[in-house]
Design an enzyme around this catalytic site. Structure first.
Site, PDB file in Angstrom:
ATOM      1  N   ASP A 188       0.871  -1.061   0.530  1.00  0.00           N
ATOM      2  CA  ASP A 188       0.259   0.097  -0.171  1.00  0.00           C
ATOM      3  C   ASP A 188       0.989   1.435   0.371  1.00  0.00           C
ATOM      4  OD1 ASP A 188      -2.329   1.933   0.696  1.00  0.00           O
ATOM      5  OD2 ASP A 188      -3.093  -0.002   0.889  1.00  0.00           O
ATOM      6  N   HIS A 229      -3.621   5.193   4.166  1.00  0.00           N
ATOM      7  CA  HIS A 229      -4.353   3.794   4.260  1.00  0.00           C
ATOM      8  C   HIS A 229      -4.454   2.581   4.267  1.00  0.00           C
ATOM      9  CE1 HIS A 229      -5.970   0.862   0.884  1.00  0.00           C
ATOM     10  NE2 HIS A 229      -6.874   1.292   1.511  1.00  0.00           N
ATOM     11  N   SER A 407     -11.710  -1.830   0.396  1.00  0.00           N
ATOM     12  CA  SER A 407     -10.508  -1.515   0.977  1.00  0.00           C
ATOM     13  C   SER A 407     -10.611  -1.648   1.983  1.00  0.00           C
ATOM     14  CB  SER A 407      -9.424  -0.137   1.123  1.00  0.00           C
ATOM     15  OG  SER A 407     -10.230   0.095  -0.451  1.00  0.00           O
TER      16      SER A 407
END
Length: 598
Positions: A188, A229, A407
């Site tokens: 990520d 994230h 996600s």
């Protein structure tokens, strides 16, 4: 490749002992049998013996006498001599009886005197070989309690408001299955590994920063404060419990690594490195990203990325194969479909979609024929999202209640797979996919088009084979027999050179797979069925593609998309489906292509 996906804001059977790690190359189905606990029924002493003084005694049988009659009579005589009452045999233990105080004497003030008197009688009586006063035992239920302040809000782990609408993981934790010995890597924009919820489980040896080319995947600040994230995904998987901070991870005993690759320019070669980085240390790769979910993009791993995925399942994890978990995408509001995403289409990945806390398909969720399963995430504004660890320079709280999208679903799946690998480290990458197919549970949703295939598996384009259930996954992993080696059959290239008419008369392409074809390839039953097409068309989004397996099972592998006006059609694009899983491979396959006239 942009980070398109992260931007969109009960136990069924008891777990047994951990088996030895034997992976047999045998074909065949397995049957999940719930283990039955024995319950104490009528016909023996119960809790009434605990209201006053009571003793368990073992009475010997004199030689030459009828055993049961003699034992019972001797127990009665013994009780009378001690001033007690014979409450009967203890369960199925032959010769063991419970002797209790008579009801009228239980409030006697001379408790110690009574105790000494009884002990004296039992100690010298010829019929008693063993005796023990019964005292209350302190036992606590093996439930899990955490002091993490946000754990009560983690409804996806333990939904007290709507029991059953969670991943059914607490019973697994109670049996000390927490992902120990398994490493999950989050590919990520980085992982803030010094934060309290991550640091104790952080794996520096499994981590790397491909954007800065150094070993530390710490996220870098940006003008939008957007590089949190990866940290959120890592917290969902392995956030440390009982540290009075934020929340708890699904596999909170696992190790968590980070590969920072999404915070800068991304190339095919970088992606290939990421998919195989430290692949003897990292067991599971959690990838909550992909091509733009804009309803008009057709993209996925290129040549090197595809090769790295294949290499990972062959050589990763000491030959058992790296597990690649990918999010299906958040383009639902753009009428996007995850079959236009090459990561979701790959046979080497576990494609995970989302349902909200009510079990419905959220507005952002995509559907496709290659969807393997779904798990929980956020929904609309009235529904709860996922609580997890956060890296936020502005707020500095280290926690968020707003993680959502597919996600958030993919890391939950990665965490559940970590639980499976703890109890059965030798599961292959295909074993994991098969267990998901066998154990996923059908979830009621009016939008879902559940169809049961020839092999008995129910699948929908919206939910895959169903909702992931941690308890079922772990139980199945314990008893699973490894599937045979991977076999594949590739048909000859078919060239039609025909125009695609409007919807009234679609173009049909048929090809037959014979018994001889299958014998040469070693293929017996289907798992993934993939179709690679090159189609010239002035408006790609007007095309609809349906694939029919020999059983007649239909997969909508290519949906029309109103926003996709690309004039080049498809160039060597591979669509895949899992809807024919377990079915016979022999027979005629049919591809139907039509122009819906957008």
């Amino acid at each position: 490749m942009p980070k398109g996906r992260q931007k969109v804001p009960h136990s069924d059977a008891p777990l047994g002992p951990r088996p030895t790690c034997l992976c047999l190359e045998l074909a065949g189905l397995f049957l999940l049998l719930p283990w039955v606990m024995g319950l104490v029924g009528a016909g023996g002493p119960g809790a009434q013996g605990l209201e006053g003084l009571s003793w368990a005694v073992r009475v010997d049988s004199p030689e030459g006498e009828r055993e049961e009659q003699s034992l019972e009579q001797r127990a009665d005589a013994l009780a009378q001599a001690a001033g007690l009452v014979n409450a009967g045999r203890i369960g199925e233990l032959q010769g063991h009886y419970l002797l209790v105080q008579p009801a009228g004497h239980r409030q006697a003030p001379q408790v110690e005197a009574v105790r000494q008197q009884v002990e004296a009688v039992l100690a010298r009586h010829e019929a008693v070989s063993w005796h023990s006063e019964q005292r209350l035992l302190k036992r606590t239920k093996r439930s899990v309690h955490f002091n993490d302040p946000k754990y009560p809000q983690q409804w996806h782990l333990n939904n007290r408001r709507s029991p059953g609408r969670d991943i059914n993981v607490t019973g697994v934790w109670e049996r000390n299955v927490t992902g120990q010995g398994v490493t999950v890597v989050v590919v990520d924009d980085g992982v803030e590994h010094t934060i309290q919820d991550i640091a104790p489980n952080y794996s520096p040896e499994g981590s790397y920063d491909l954007n800065s080319n150094d070993p530390d995947p710490m996220p870098h600040p940006d003008v939008e404060n957007g590089n949190h994230h990866g940290t959120r995904c890592a917290g969902e998987i392995a956030a440390v419990p009982n540290n009075s901070f934020c929340a708890v991870g699904v596999a909170y005993g696992s190790r968590i690594a980070g590969i920072r690759v999404l915070d800068g320019p991304l190339t095919d070669s970088m992606e290939a490195v990421a998919f195989n980085k430290h692949y003897q240390i990292n067991d599971i790769y959690s990838c909550s990203w992909g091509p733009d979910d804009d309803g008009k993009t057709v993209d996925g791993p290129h040549q090197l990325g595809k090769a790295a995925l294949q290499h990972g399942v062959i050589a990763g994890r000491q030959g058992f194969g790296s597990i690649f978990v990918v999010a299906s995408g958040n383009g639902g509001q753009h009428n996007d479909n995850c079959n236009y995403d090459g990561y979701a289409n790959s046979i080497y990945t576990v494609t995970i979609g989302a349902v909200d806390e009510e079990g419905r398909m959220p507005f952002y969720a995509e559907e496709c024929a290659s969807m393997l399963a779904v798990t929980f995430s956020g929904g609309d504004k009235m529904l709860r999202s996922i609580v997890t660890t956060d890296w936020d320079l502005q707020k500095g709280t280290g926690c968020t209640e707003g993680h959502t999208g597919t996600s958030a679903a993919a890391p939950l799946a990665a965490g559940m797979i970590a639980l499976m690998l703890q109890v059965r480290p030798c599961l292959t990458w295909r074993d994991v996919q098969h267990i998901i197919v066998f154990t996923a549970t059908q979830y009621e949703d009016r939008r879902a088009d559940w169809i049961t295939n020839e092999a008995g598996f129910s699948h929908s384009h919206q939910h895959g084979f169903g909702l992931l259930n941690a308890w079922r996954l772990v139980n199945a992993a314990k008893i699973w027999t490894s599937v045979p080696y991977l076999a594949s059959y590739v048909s000859p290239v078919l060239k039609e050179n025909k125009a695609i008419p409007l919807s009234a008369r679609p173009l049909e392409v048929l090809w037959n797979v014979s018994r001889m074809d299958l014998e040469m390839s070693g293929l017996k039953t289907l798992e993934h069925v993939a179709v690679t097409v090159s189609i010239t068309h002035p408006r790609r989004g007007s095309l609809e593609l349906k694939l029919f397996c020999p059983s007649g099972m239909m997969s909508l592998i290519g949906t029309p998309r109103s926003l996709d006006s690309d004039p080049n059609g498809f160039n060597d694009w591979t669509f895949s489906t899992v809807r024919c899983w377990g079915e016979r491979a022999k027979g005629t396959y049919r591809l139907v292509v039509r122009d819906v006239g957008y």
